[in-house]
Scaffold this motif. Sequence first.
Motif, short mmCIF file in Angstrom:
data_model
loop_
_atom_site.label_atom_id
_atom_site.label_comp_id
_atom_site.label_asym_id
_atom_site.label_seq_id
_atom_site.Cartn_x
_atom_site.Cartn_y
_atom_site.Cartn_z
N GLN A 264 0.83 -1.20 0.00
CA GLN A 264 0.00 0.00 0.00
C GLN A 264 0.87 1.26 0.00
O GLN A 264 1.99 1.25 0.51
CB GLN A 264 -0.93 0.01 1.21
CG GLN A 264 -1.89 -1.16 1.25
CD GLN A 264 -2.88 -1.09 2.40
OE1 GLN A 264 -2.99 -0.05 3.07
NE2 GLN A 264 -3.60 -2.17 2.64
N TYR A 266 1.61 5.20 1.15
CA TYR A 266 1.36 6.11 2.28
C TYR A 266 1.94 7.49 1.96
O TYR A 266 2.99 7.60 1.31
CB TYR A 266 2.03 5.61 3.56
CG TYR A 266 1.36 4.41 4.18
CD1 TYR A 266 0.52 4.54 5.28
CD2 TYR A 266 1.57 3.13 3.66
CE1 TYR A 266 -0.10 3.44 5.86
CE2 TYR A 266 0.95 2.02 4.22
CZ TYR A 266 0.12 2.18 5.33
OH TYR A 266 -0.49 1.09 5.89
N ASN A 305 -2.93 5.57 1.47
CA ASN A 305 -3.23 5.82 2.87
C ASN A 305 -2.92 7.27 3.25
O ASN A 305 -1.80 7.74 3.05
CB ASN A 305 -2.39 4.90 3.77
CG ASN A 305 -3.00 3.53 3.90
OD1 ASN A 305 -3.84 3.29 4.75
ND2 ASN A 305 -2.55 2.62 3.04
N SER A 307 -2.89 8.65 6.58
CA SER A 307 -2.99 8.23 7.97
C SER A 307 -2.71 9.40 8.91
O SER A 307 -2.61 10.56 8.49
CB SER A 307 -2.00 7.10 8.24
OG SER A 307 -0.67 7.58 8.08
N VAL A 337 -7.56 5.26 2.07
CA VAL A 337 -7.75 4.95 3.48
C VAL A 337 -7.39 6.19 4.29
O VAL A 337 -6.28 6.72 4.16
CB VAL A 337 -6.90 3.75 3.92
CG1 VAL A 337 -7.08 3.48 5.41
CG2 VAL A 337 -7.27 2.52 3.10
N SER A 339 -7.52 8.63 8.04
CA SER A 339 -7.68 8.75 9.49
C SER A 339 -8.93 9.57 9.78
O SER A 339 -9.52 10.19 8.88
CB SER A 339 -6.46 9.44 10.10
OG SER A 339 -6.36 10.78 9.62
N ALA A 362 -9.99 4.31 8.44
CA ALA A 362 -9.01 3.47 9.13
C ALA A 362 -9.34 3.37 10.61
O ALA A 362 -8.59 2.75 11.36
CB ALA A 362 -7.60 4.06 8.97
#
Length: 363
Positions: A264, A266, A305, A307, A337, A339, A362
């Motif tokens: 994945q 990030y 992601n 995050s 994805v 946060s 997430a």
Amino acid sequence: MENNPPQKKRALLITDNSAHASHARSVLGKHNIINATEYESLSSLNVIRKSFKDTRNTVFIRKSFSRMVNDWGPPFLIILDYRIDLGPESIHDSDHRKLLRTFFISLVIMMKKGELKNARINFILLTDKMDFAEMMNFQKNPVAILDILQSDNQEINNLIAGIRQDPAEFNRIFSIIALPNIAFDSSFEKAIIALIKENDTSLPAEQQVAADGATSPKPAKKTEPAEPPVAHIVFRINDTLAYVDGTKVPTKDTPALRSLAIGQFYVLGRWENKNQAEVAKSFGEYITKGIGEKRFHQNDEIVINLSDHCTIDATVIASLVMLFTKQLSMYNTRSIVVSYKNADILEKGSGFILIKKYVRHAY
């Protein structure tokens, strides 16, 4: 002392890595930033180590700092290894961060004395893989670095405690950029360019510098102080290997990378208006052209992601729309994805409806 025009930006460069030092000097010169070497206690690790051995304290650094600020004003930029081994003769430096602490404590004292009233001091801290996650926290919120500045001097500890209660001035004066050593060559000049742009657009009109080097008034711009947008794109290949900005990084001694899901993408750092196009372009190239030896096929799952280690603003929606509805449309399975914090930002932004079906929480 050389007679340099006072409006030129000055930098301090302190690193144990000779290759990084050479590259940094070249980039600084290219962007008309003076590498200040007049004060050996602030630029020569040989001198710093010998002085620590002889004096067993940090007073000589603080005196040199005061002299520099008095002569030239605060430096525009300090490039420093996050951890530096000062040698077996140094005292109370088991974590090799004494030099970092000394620099910040010196500046904090000057700040409280009002000597940094209109200053903006940028730190680029060079870090190995072990410290990357911690450094990203400092980049996101500079005042967090006060947590490592505890001193034997109670007055300094009281001063630090006071700043923690009201961190706005600290975060206005100091910015911190974390650069992993493994990606230094590909990231350093981007960070310098971002810092120069940030500095030039946040100066008062009477302090802005014209292209020919002369000071000339310009219409004041209303800008909000902000850290320069530096974002790292990370993709973990397997248990032992990840890519950071396209560069291979082993994961065996890197907790920050081992915590990422395999296969994945990030974003670590800030992805916002000023760098949204650049980050989106990198994503597009890594996915459609491949990253390292990794190639992506139509049935591969594409995951980006955003995050807790990523800070965004609503403008990135435009880039995500372009990526997910056009550039990456050939891939059958793709998702974003997010946060809790970043989900809230996206959901309030214009155009969210166009990427809503790709968003996964997430939390």
